[in-house]
Design a protein around this motif. Structure first.
Motif, PDB file in Angstrom:
ATOM      1  N   ALA A  57     -39.334  32.362 -18.148  1.00 31.83           N
ATOM      2  CA  ALA A  57     -39.857  33.551 -18.815  1.00 31.83           C
ATOM      3  C   ALA A  57     -39.604  33.509 -20.315  1.00 31.83           C
ATOM      4  CB  ALA A  57     -39.236  34.807 -18.194  1.00 31.83           C
ATOM      5  N   ARG A  58     -38.406  33.069 -20.704  1.00 29.62           N
ATOM      6  CA  ARG A  58     -38.097  32.983 -22.138  1.00 29.62           C
ATOM      7  C   ARG A  58     -38.986  31.943 -22.824  1.00 29.62           C
ATOM      8  NH1 ARG A  58     -32.694  34.150 -20.480  1.00 29.62           N
ATOM      9  NH2 ARG A  58     -32.305  31.946 -20.038  1.00 29.62           N
ATOM     10  N   THR A  59     -39.222  30.817 -22.143  1.00 26.82           N
ATOM     11  CA  THR A  59     -40.090  29.790 -22.722  1.00 26.82           C
ATOM     12  C   THR A  59     -41.498  30.329 -22.945  1.00 26.82           C
ATOM     13  OG1 THR A  59     -38.851  27.973 -21.696  1.00 26.82           O
ATOM     14  CG2 THR A  59     -41.121  27.508 -22.343  1.00 26.82           C
ATOM     15  N   LEU A  60     -42.023  31.029 -21.963  1.00 28.34           N
ATOM     16  CA  LEU A  60     -43.365  31.595 -22.097  1.00 28.34           C
ATOM     17  C   LEU A  60     -43.422  32.624 -23.228  1.00 28.34           C
ATOM     18  CD1 LEU A  60     -44.174  32.107 -18.304  1.00 28.34           C
ATOM     19  CD2 LEU A  60     -45.054  30.299 -19.782  1.00 28.34           C
ATOM     20  N   SER A  61     -42.378  33.441 -23.322  1.00 27.29           N
ATOM     21  CA  SER A  61     -42.345  34.462 -24.383  1.00 27.29           C
ATOM     22  C   SER A  61     -42.276  33.818 -25.757  1.00 27.29           C
ATOM     23  CB  SER A  61     -41.154  35.399 -24.165  1.00 27.29           C
ATOM     24  OG  SER A  61     -41.295  36.144 -22.969  1.00 27.29           O
ATOM     25  N   ARG A  62     -41.448  32.767 -25.890  1.00 31.46           N
ATOM     26  CA  ARG A  62     -41.329  32.077 -27.182  1.00 31.46           C
ATOM     27  C   ARG A  62     -42.655  31.454 -27.606  1.00 31.46           C
ATOM     28  NH1 ARG A  62     -36.116  30.249 -25.318  1.00 31.46           N
ATOM     29  NH2 ARG A  62     -37.091  28.295 -24.652  1.00 31.46           N
ATOM     30  N   GLN A  63     -43.474  31.071 -26.633  1.00 28.60           N
ATOM     31  CA  GLN A  63     -44.777  30.480 -26.947  1.00 28.60           C
ATOM     32  C   GLN A  63     -45.859  31.527 -27.173  1.00 28.60           C
ATOM     33  OE1 GLN A  63     -45.288  27.175 -27.432  1.00 28.60           O
ATOM     34  NE2 GLN A  63     -43.069  26.973 -27.217  1.00 28.60           N
ATOM     35  N   GLY A  64     -45.463  32.797 -27.162  1.00 29.62           N
ATOM     36  CA  GLY A  64     -46.418  33.866 -27.425  1.00 29.62           C
ATOM     37  C   GLY A  64     -47.349  34.162 -26.271  1.00 29.62           C
ATOM     38  N   LEU A  65     -46.904  33.892 -25.036  1.00 29.08           N
ATOM     39  CA  LEU A  65     -47.761  34.096 -23.867  1.00 29.08           C
ATOM     40  C   LEU A  65     -47.485  35.409 -23.163  1.00 29.08           C
ATOM     41  CD1 LEU A  65     -47.830  30.507 -22.334  1.00 29.08           C
ATOM     42  CD2 LEU A  65     -49.306  31.526 -24.054  1.00 29.08           C
ATOM     43  N   GLY A  66     -46.750  36.301 -23.795  1.00 29.79           N
ATOM     44  CA  GLY A  66     -46.412  37.571 -23.181  1.00 29.79           C
ATOM     45  C   GLY A  66     -47.597  38.511 -23.068  1.00 29.79           C
ATOM     46  N   PRO A  67     -47.408  39.677 -22.403  1.00 26.38           N
ATOM     47  CA  PRO A  67     -46.128  40.111 -21.828  1.00 26.38           C
ATOM     48  C   PRO A  67     -45.768  39.323 -20.567  1.00 26.38           C
ATOM     49  CG  PRO A  67     -47.873  41.655 -21.262  1.00 26.38           C
ATOM     50  CD  PRO A  67     -48.480  40.679 -22.216  1.00 26.38           C
ATOM     51  N   VAL A  68     -44.457  38.997 -20.426  1.00 24.35           N
ATOM     52  CA  VAL A  68     -43.967  38.217 -19.299  1.00 24.35           C
ATOM     53  C   VAL A  68     -43.066  39.098 -18.445  1.00 24.35           C
ATOM     54  CG1 VAL A  68     -42.704  36.163 -18.561  1.00 24.35           C
ATOM     55  CG2 VAL A  68     -44.070  36.100 -20.661  1.00 24.35           C
ATOM     56  N   LEU A  69     -43.311  39.081 -17.137  1.00 26.45           N
ATOM     57  CA  LEU A  69     -42.531  39.878 -16.196  1.00 26.45           C
ATOM     58  C   LEU A  69     -41.718  38.958 -15.297  1.00 26.45           C
ATOM     59  CD1 LEU A  69     -45.404  42.266 -14.995  1.00 26.45           C
ATOM     60  CD2 LEU A  69     -43.778  42.676 -16.862  1.00 26.45           C
ATOM     61  N   THR A  70     -40.451  39.298 -15.088  1.00 24.94           N
ATOM     62  CA  THR A  70     -39.620  38.631 -14.080  1.00 24.94           C
ATOM     63  C   THR A  70     -39.212  39.696 -13.087  1.00 24.94           C
ATOM     64  OG1 THR A  70     -38.773  37.057 -15.703  1.00 24.94           O
ATOM     65  CG2 THR A  70     -37.544  37.264 -13.644  1.00 24.94           C
ATOM     66  N   GLU A  71     -39.684  39.552 -11.850  1.00 22.92           N
ATOM     67  CA  GLU A  71     -39.423  40.600 -10.867  1.00 22.92           C
ATOM     68  C   GLU A  71     -39.052  39.989  -9.528  1.00 22.92           C
ATOM     69  OE1 GLU A  71     -43.004  42.827 -10.895  1.00 22.92           O
ATOM     70  OE2 GLU A  71     -44.182  41.315  -9.843  1.00 22.92           O
ATOM     71  N   PRO A  72     -38.204  40.687  -8.786  1.00 22.55           N
ATOM     72  CA  PRO A  72     -37.765  40.148  -7.486  1.00 22.55           C
ATOM     73  C   PRO A  72     -38.801  40.406  -6.403  1.00 22.55           C
ATOM     74  CG  PRO A  72     -36.678  42.230  -7.905  1.00 22.55           C
ATOM     75  CD  PRO A  72     -37.519  41.942  -9.120  1.00 22.55           C
ATOM     76  N   ALA A  73     -38.788  39.537  -5.421  1.00 22.29           N
ATOM     77  CA  ALA A  73     -39.602  39.729  -4.220  1.00 22.29           C
ATOM     78  C   ALA A  73     -38.802  39.174  -3.059  1.00 22.29           C
ATOM     79  CB  ALA A  73     -40.933  38.995  -4.337  1.00 22.29           C
ATOM     80  N   ARG A  74     -39.055  39.690  -1.883  1.00 17.48           N
ATOM     81  CA  ARG A  74     -38.352  39.181  -0.711  1.00 17.48           C
ATOM     82  C   ARG A  74     -39.327  38.351   0.112  1.00 17.48           C
ATOM     83  NH1 ARG A  74     -33.366  40.451  -0.003  1.00 17.48           N
ATOM     84  NH2 ARG A  74     -32.423  42.241  -1.049  1.00 17.48           N
ATOM     85  N   SER A  75     -38.928  37.103   0.364  1.00 15.66           N
ATOM     86  CA  SER A  75     -39.760  36.194   1.141  1.00 15.66           C
ATOM     87  C   SER A  75     -38.914  35.557   2.219  1.00 15.66           C
ATOM     88  CB  SER A  75     -40.348  35.111   0.230  1.00 15.66           C
ATOM     89  OG  SER A  75     -41.058  34.162   0.976  1.00 15.66           O
ATOM     90  N   ALA A  76     -39.265  35.771   3.471  1.00 13.60           N
ATOM     91  CA  ALA A  76     -38.531  35.219   4.621  1.00 13.60           C
ATOM     92  C   ALA A  76     -37.056  35.588   4.557  1.00 13.60           C
ATOM     93  CB  ALA A  76     -38.701  33.705   4.677  1.00 13.60           C
ATOM     94  N   GLY A  77     -36.787  36.789   4.049  1.00 11.92           N
ATOM     95  CA  GLY A  77     -35.409  37.256   4.000  1.00 11.92           C
ATOM     96  C   GLY A  77     -34.618  36.771   2.815  1.00 11.92           C
ATOM     97  N   ASP A  78     -35.207  35.902   1.969  1.00 12.74           N
ATOM     98  CA  ASP A  78     -34.490  35.371   0.809  1.00 12.74           C
ATOM     99  C   ASP A  78     -34.999  36.037  -0.463  1.00 12.74           C
ATOM    100  OD1 ASP A  78     -33.030  33.585   2.365  1.00 12.74           O
ATOM    101  OD2 ASP A  78     -34.653  32.114   2.307  1.00 12.74           O
ATOM    102  N   ARG A  79     -34.101  36.194  -1.424  1.00  4.72           N
ATOM    103  CA  ARG A  79     -34.487  36.749  -2.714  1.00  4.72           C
ATOM    104  C   ARG A  79     -35.221  35.688  -3.523  1.00  4.72           C
ATOM    105  NH1 ARG A  79     -34.699  41.860  -4.684  1.00  4.72           N
ATOM    106  NH2 ARG A  79     -32.562  42.318  -4.045  1.00  4.72           N
ATOM    107  N   VAL A  80     -36.406  36.048  -3.998  1.00  7.97           N
ATOM    108  CA  VAL A  80     -37.220  35.156  -4.815  1.00  7.97           C
ATOM    109  C   VAL A  80     -37.576  35.886  -6.096  1.00  7.97           C
ATOM    110  CG1 VAL A  80     -39.418  33.918  -4.988  1.00  7.97           C
ATOM    111  CG2 VAL A  80     -38.165  33.938  -2.822  1.00  7.97           C
ATOM    112  N   TRP A  81     -37.507  35.161  -7.212  1.00 10.66           N
ATOM    113  CA  TRP A  81     -37.811  35.755  -8.515  1.00 10.66           C
ATOM    114  C   TRP A  81     -39.149  35.208  -8.989  1.00 10.66           C
ATOM    115  CZ3 TRP A  81     -34.731  39.630 -10.039  1.00 10.66           C
ATOM    116  CH2 TRP A  81     -33.473  39.716  -9.427  1.00 10.66           C
ATOM    117  N   ARG A  82     -40.105  36.132  -9.209  1.00 10.68           N
ATOM    118  CA  ARG A  82     -41.442  35.756  -9.626  1.00 10.68           C
ATOM    119  C   ARG A  82     -41.581  35.934 -11.139  1.00 10.68           C
ATOM    120  NH1 ARG A  82     -44.573  39.549  -5.334  1.00 10.68           N
ATOM    121  NH2 ARG A  82     -43.617  41.064  -6.740  1.00 10.68           N
TER     122      ARG A  82
END
Length: 259
Positions: A202-227
């Motif tokens: 996310a920081r790399t994308l923001s530094r390249q001016g590709l924002g707005p960038v979102l980092t949000e959690p999701a639950r997949s097969a019971g495991d925490r995944v960050w999208r």
């Protein structure tokens, strides 16, 4: 050998530094002479980019490097070095095991993998190698060869040698720009089990001016995944431009997600 830095795959960083700590193995050639029957010929061919080792930018020893968007047109002269037994069998930055008996090489900025011709500027020898690793991080060197490649080129005894490195590339068919089904749309760059990795992307994308960038959690097969997602975007031209920019940074083409 910096997969520990780039991809969390390897355990060793090849870098210049102070004297060797006690017990640290010394790099060098194997005890036996090169068995040419073990060398597989390198046949340049189009290959997809490695899933590992193409993250850009990355930092080693306080120096930041950017992976080239393409190897096309790359040609450079400078010093070549080589690495051998200390790293044999360990994972390269691309995630492949390093085999010192094959014609491979490490480069700081060429996409992984890249095929390249390496020509010795003094003895005239020329070989083709497959670049699948990152390095060397000595500022006076441009490529790190496998031991077999160093023997074939004639720099194994001296340790280094003046070379010209020229990338071998192919005419790549243009990937058609797939339009989103509707607007607005989010571009999902990746989903990561490691929160730190997601934040880094996310920081790399923001530094390249590709924002707005979102980092949000999701639950997949019971495991925490960050999208990691860009958007939402409401302009079609901007969407297609962002897709290409993400690809140029070395990531897979993002997926369309509709809010």
């Amino acid at each position: 050998m910096i997969a520990a830095v780039l991809t969390a795959c390897a355990t060793t960083v090849r870098e210049p530094g102070p004297a060797r700590p006690p017990g640290e193995p010394v790099d060098g050639p194997p005890d036996s002479a090169l068995d040419v029957s073990r060398i597989r010929p390198v046949v340049p061919r189009p290959e997809p980019r490695s899933a590992y080792g193409n993250h850009s930018p990355y930092t080693v020893l306080g120096q930041t490097y950017r992976v080239r968007a393409s190897a096309s047109g790359y040609s450079e002269r400078g010093l070549a070095s080589w690495y051998g037994t200390k790293f044999h069998g360990r994972l390269t930055s691309s995630g492949e095991p390093y085999d010192m008996h094959q014609l491979t090489a490490a480069h700081r900025t060429l996409p992984l993998p890249t095929f390249a011709e390496v020509r010795h500027l003094e003895n005239g020898r020329s070989i083709i190698v497959r670049v699948n690793d990152r390095g060397p991080f000595h500022p006076d060197r441009i490529i790190d060869l496998s031991w077999a490649a160093a023997v074939k080129l004639g720099i194994d005894q001296a340790g280094t040698g003046p070379v010209e490195v020229r990338a071998i590339t192919f005419d790549e068919p243009a990937v058609p720009a797939v339009r989103p089904a509707r607007l607005p749309v989010l571009l999902q760059v990746g989903a990561f089990a490691d929160r730190q990795r997601a934040d880094d992307v996310a920081r790399t994308l923001s530094r390249q001016g590709l924002g707005p960038v979102l980092t949000e959690p999701a639950r997949s097969a019971g495991d925490r995944v960050w999208r990691v997602r860009i958007g939402p975007l409401e302009n079609l031209e901007e969407v297609l431009r962002r897709v290409e920019q993400v690809s140029e940074l070395g990531y897979e083409r993002p997926q369309y997600v509709y809010p």
